[in-house]
Design a protein around this motif. Structure first.
Motif, short mmCIF file in Angstrom:
data_model
loop_
_atom_site.label_atom_id
_atom_site.label_comp_id
_atom_site.label_asym_id
_atom_site.label_seq_id
_atom_site.Cartn_x
_atom_site.Cartn_y
_atom_site.Cartn_z
N ALA A 69 55.33 33.65 44.39
CA ALA A 69 54.88 34.11 45.70
C ALA A 69 53.64 34.98 45.57
N ASP A 70 53.63 35.86 44.59
CA ASP A 70 52.49 36.76 44.42
C ASP A 70 51.26 36.02 43.92
N GLU A 71 51.45 35.08 42.97
CA GLU A 71 50.31 34.31 42.46
C GLU A 71 49.71 33.46 43.57
N GLY A 72 50.58 32.83 44.37
CA GLY A 72 50.09 32.02 45.47
C GLY A 72 49.34 32.85 46.50
N ALA A 73 49.84 34.06 46.77
CA ALA A 73 49.16 34.95 47.72
C ALA A 73 47.79 35.36 47.20
N ALA A 74 47.68 35.56 45.89
CA ALA A 74 46.39 35.92 45.31
C ALA A 74 45.40 34.75 45.43
N VAL A 75 45.89 33.52 45.22
CA VAL A 75 45.04 32.34 45.40
C VAL A 75 44.55 32.26 46.85
N PHE A 76 45.47 32.50 47.78
CA PHE A 76 45.12 32.47 49.20
C PHE A 76 44.02 33.48 49.52
N ARG A 77 44.16 34.70 49.02
CA ARG A 77 43.16 35.74 49.31
C ARG A 77 41.80 35.37 48.72
N ARG A 78 41.79 34.87 47.48
CA ARG A 78 40.51 34.50 46.86
C ARG A 78 39.83 33.35 47.62
N THR A 79 40.63 32.39 48.05
CA THR A 79 40.07 31.24 48.74
C THR A 79 39.50 31.65 50.10
N CYS A 80 40.17 32.59 50.76
CA CYS A 80 39.71 33.04 52.08
C CYS A 80 38.33 33.67 52.04
N ILE A 81 37.98 34.30 50.92
CA ILE A 81 36.68 34.95 50.83
C ILE A 81 35.66 34.13 50.03
N SER A 82 36.09 32.96 49.55
CA SER A 82 35.18 32.10 48.81
C SER A 82 34.11 31.54 49.73
#
Length: 262
Positions: A69-82
């Motif tokens: 859950a935490d790793e997926g959330a980190a991917v989500f955050r990085r993608t949102c600002i990419s």
């Protein structure tokens, strides 16, 4: 993912990892958040085994993994600002869709045929529609398109671009398939209404009941999604007679009907 060939594909001067498998007409499958999970790869295998060459670009996340859950959330955050993606606001397509259109042209050159299919999911849902700005893509499937995140009625494409696509759909008598669960919090009825208004009868929508969704889901979905969402991957119930299996079969039939025409 040993049954996929891992390739570096350079398009528009930018290299990206793409997983390729199968033979026959090309279908570009774009993963949902948080990446190419075993559920996404399973769906790609179903498409491949139906007689297509699957091109699955790695756009975010850890390929082949069930992410926490935490790793997926980190991917989500990085993608949102990419800079490759446009998660908020709506009204414009993500820049990465230009690269995906170039990938479709490469796939068509390699596989031949009358055109390429494109399937987007969740974060990449509308990418399949944007790819129709290029003549190479002739069959698009939008699974729970979720962007923009901050406007339930918004769509991730400009008014000019969707008008261009509508004219193409009219001219070539093409349809776009779209799927969502009724209670999906990220792809709501308002968004499908906007697509319907813009594309008219060419927008073929399927709304599945929430009861058709699988309940046992990976950690990222259990913690952060919390509603039926992924029609042909995580929330698919792999049993004959299930609405999600019917959706999978309809998508494959749609691709076969469009991409195998003489």
């Amino acid at each position: 993912m040993a049954d996929f060939k891992r390739r570096e594909v350079r398009a528009l001067g930018q290299p990206k990892t793409v997983y390729v498998s199968g033979s026959g007409p090309a279908v570009v499958i774009m993963a949902e958040m948080p990446g190419i999970s075993p559920h996404v790869a399973r769906f790609a295998r179903w498409v491949r085994d139906a007689g297509f060459t699957v091109y699955m670009p790695s756009l975010f996340g850890r390929d082949g993994a069930v992410q926490s859950a935490d790793e997926g959330a980190a991917v989500f955050r990085r993608t949102c600002i990419s800079t490759d993606f446009r998660a908020l606001g709506g009204g414009l397509a993500s820049p990465v869709t230009e690269w995906l259109r170039a990938l479709a042209r490469i796939a068509l050159d390699e596989c031949g045929g009358v055109g390429v299919g494109a399937i987007g999911m969740c974060f990449t849902g509308n990418f399949a529609l944007s790819m129709m700005l290029d003549e190479a893509t002739i069959a698009s499937v939008l699974c729970q398109p979720s962007l923009p995140l901050d406007n339930p009625a918004g769509i991730e494409i400009s008014a000019e671009e969707i008008s261009t696509i509508r004219k193409r759909l009219d001219r070539e008598n093409l349809d776009v398939l779209a799927y969502r669960f009724e209670g999906d919090r990220f792809c709501r009825a308002e968004r499908f209404a906007t697509y319907r208004q813009a594309l008219g009868n060419h927008f073929v929508e399927r709304v599945l009941p929430d009861s058709a969704a699988k309940q046992d889901v990976p950690p990222f979905f259990e913690k952060h999604v919390r509603s039926p969402h992924s029609v042909v991957t995580v929330h698919l119930i792999d049993e004959q007679g299930q609405p999600t299996i019917a959706a999978r079969d309809e998508i494959i039939a749609f691709l076969r009907g469009r991409l195998t025409k003489k």
